[in-house]
Design an enzyme around this catalytic site. Structure first.
Site, PDB file in Angstrom:
ATOM      1  N   ASP A 103       2.470  -2.758  -5.139  1.00 28.36           N
ATOM      2  CA  ASP A 103       1.180  -2.414  -4.547  1.00 28.36           C
ATOM      3  C   ASP A 103       1.224  -0.935  -4.170  1.00 28.36           C
ATOM      4  O   ASP A 103       1.912  -0.553  -3.220  1.00 28.36           O
ATOM      5  CB  ASP A 103       0.902  -3.268  -3.312  1.00 28.36           C
ATOM      6  CG  ASP A 103       0.596  -4.729  -3.649  1.00 28.36           C
ATOM      7  OD1 ASP A 103       1.263  -5.281  -4.556  1.00 28.36           O
ATOM      8  OD2 ASP A 103      -0.290  -5.303  -3.009  1.00 28.36           O
ATOM      9  N   LYS A 165      -7.192  -3.074  -5.735  1.00 27.28           N
ATOM     10  CA  LYS A 165      -7.058  -3.712  -4.420  1.00 27.28           C
ATOM     11  C   LYS A 165      -7.899  -2.963  -3.400  1.00 27.28           C
ATOM     12  O   LYS A 165      -7.933  -1.733  -3.379  1.00 27.28           O
ATOM     13  CB  LYS A 165      -5.578  -3.715  -4.022  1.00 27.28           C
ATOM     14  CG  LYS A 165      -5.263  -4.335  -2.664  1.00 27.28           C
ATOM     15  CD  LYS A 165      -3.755  -4.337  -2.443  1.00 27.28           C
ATOM     16  CE  LYS A 165      -3.390  -4.725  -1.024  1.00 27.28           C
ATOM     17  NZ  LYS A 165      -1.923  -4.660  -0.795  1.00 27.28           N
ATOM     18  N   LYS A 194      -7.772  -7.678  -5.959  1.00 29.44           N
ATOM     19  CA  LYS A 194      -7.069  -8.191  -4.786  1.00 29.44           C
ATOM     20  C   LYS A 194      -7.793  -7.738  -3.530  1.00 29.44           C
ATOM     21  O   LYS A 194      -8.057  -6.554  -3.337  1.00 29.44           O
ATOM     22  CB  LYS A 194      -5.618  -7.708  -4.762  1.00 29.44           C
ATOM     23  CG  LYS A 194      -4.849  -8.191  -3.526  1.00 29.44           C
ATOM     24  CD  LYS A 194      -3.385  -7.796  -3.566  1.00 29.44           C
ATOM     25  CE  LYS A 194      -2.677  -8.130  -2.256  1.00 29.44           C
ATOM     26  NZ  LYS A 194      -1.247  -7.753  -2.266  1.00 29.44           N
TER      27      LYS A 194
END
Length: 232
Positions: A103, A165, A194
């Site tokens: 991430d 995300k 996400k």
């Protein structure tokens, strides 16, 4: 998402929300014992991944060996202003330690300056350095306008990442339903979305899923699963 006026969605056919959840613990005061507990909970409930600080990746990999839960960690977190060279090295190190999901935080300042090509190039370098690990790109929606969110989602797609995300969870606000819907609408299934930041209940998860999120980052995974079990 307003907390003062909860939005209730119709019952959904989420057979098991656990497979949407990245069970996350990224607080600076996180301890080794808490990471071990996080991994035990992930195995017990069958979460898609744990997301842990880089210093705890080796222990998480050991704890989850033989399970179906992936180990994720963070790059350029939470501000995103590390150099690209530093982010690439972080990514390579995490891969060598056993991370299969990364991430990363974009350079938000470059994005706000309109330097989308440079942001895209950095993401592409991280994807290359990840050696096949799934890269989730945090664009920190709370700082962006609609056109910037669209442009960055397209950049994430072109750069070859697996997910865009919404948030780090460390910004002024976390995931919002309208942002998830916009990112999903822009991505058009080319990559996943996400949602992360402030997702604390089964209803929150359902809202994000309906809006188009295929992964949910949350530190409330166990409570969400208990709510789901109680609803059966």
């Amino acid at each position: 998402m307003s907390r003062s006026t909860p939005i209730i969605v119709p019952e959904m056919s989420i057979l098991n929300p656990a497979r949407l959840i990245d069970h996350t613990l990224l607080k600076p005061q996180t301890t080794l014992k808490q990471i071990e507990q996080l991994c035990e909970e992930a195995v017990e409930w069958g979460f898609a991944a744990v997301c842990v600080p880089p210093a705890f990746v080796e222990r998480a990999v050991a704890c989850l060996y033989g399970s179906e839960t992936a180990v994720a960690s963070v790059v350029g977190f939470p501000c995103g202003y590390d150099s690209t060279t530093s982010k690439v090295r972080q990514t390579e190190e995490l891969g060598s330690l056993g991370c299969t999901e990364i991430d990363m935080v974009i350079s938000i300042g470059l994005a706000l300056s309109g330097e989308f090509a440079r942001v895209e190039d950095e993401i592409a370098q991280i994807v290359l350095a990840s050696a096949g690990a799934k890269v989730k790109v945090i664009i920190e929606c709370c700082y962006l306008d609609r056109l910037q969110k669209i442009a960055l989602t397209d950049a994430v797609v072109r750069a070859g990442a697996a997910y865009v995300k919404t948030s780090t969870g460390f910004g002024p606000s976390g995931a919002k339903v309208e942002d998830v819907h916009l990112l999903a609408e822009t991505a058009q299934g080319r990559i996943g979305v996400k949602a992360a930041g402030g997702i604390k209940s089964l209803n929150d998860l359902r809202l994000m899923s309906v809006a188009g999120a295929s992964r949910i980052g949350t530190s409330s995974g166990v409570e969400i699963m208990r709510q789901w079990v109680a609803s059966l």
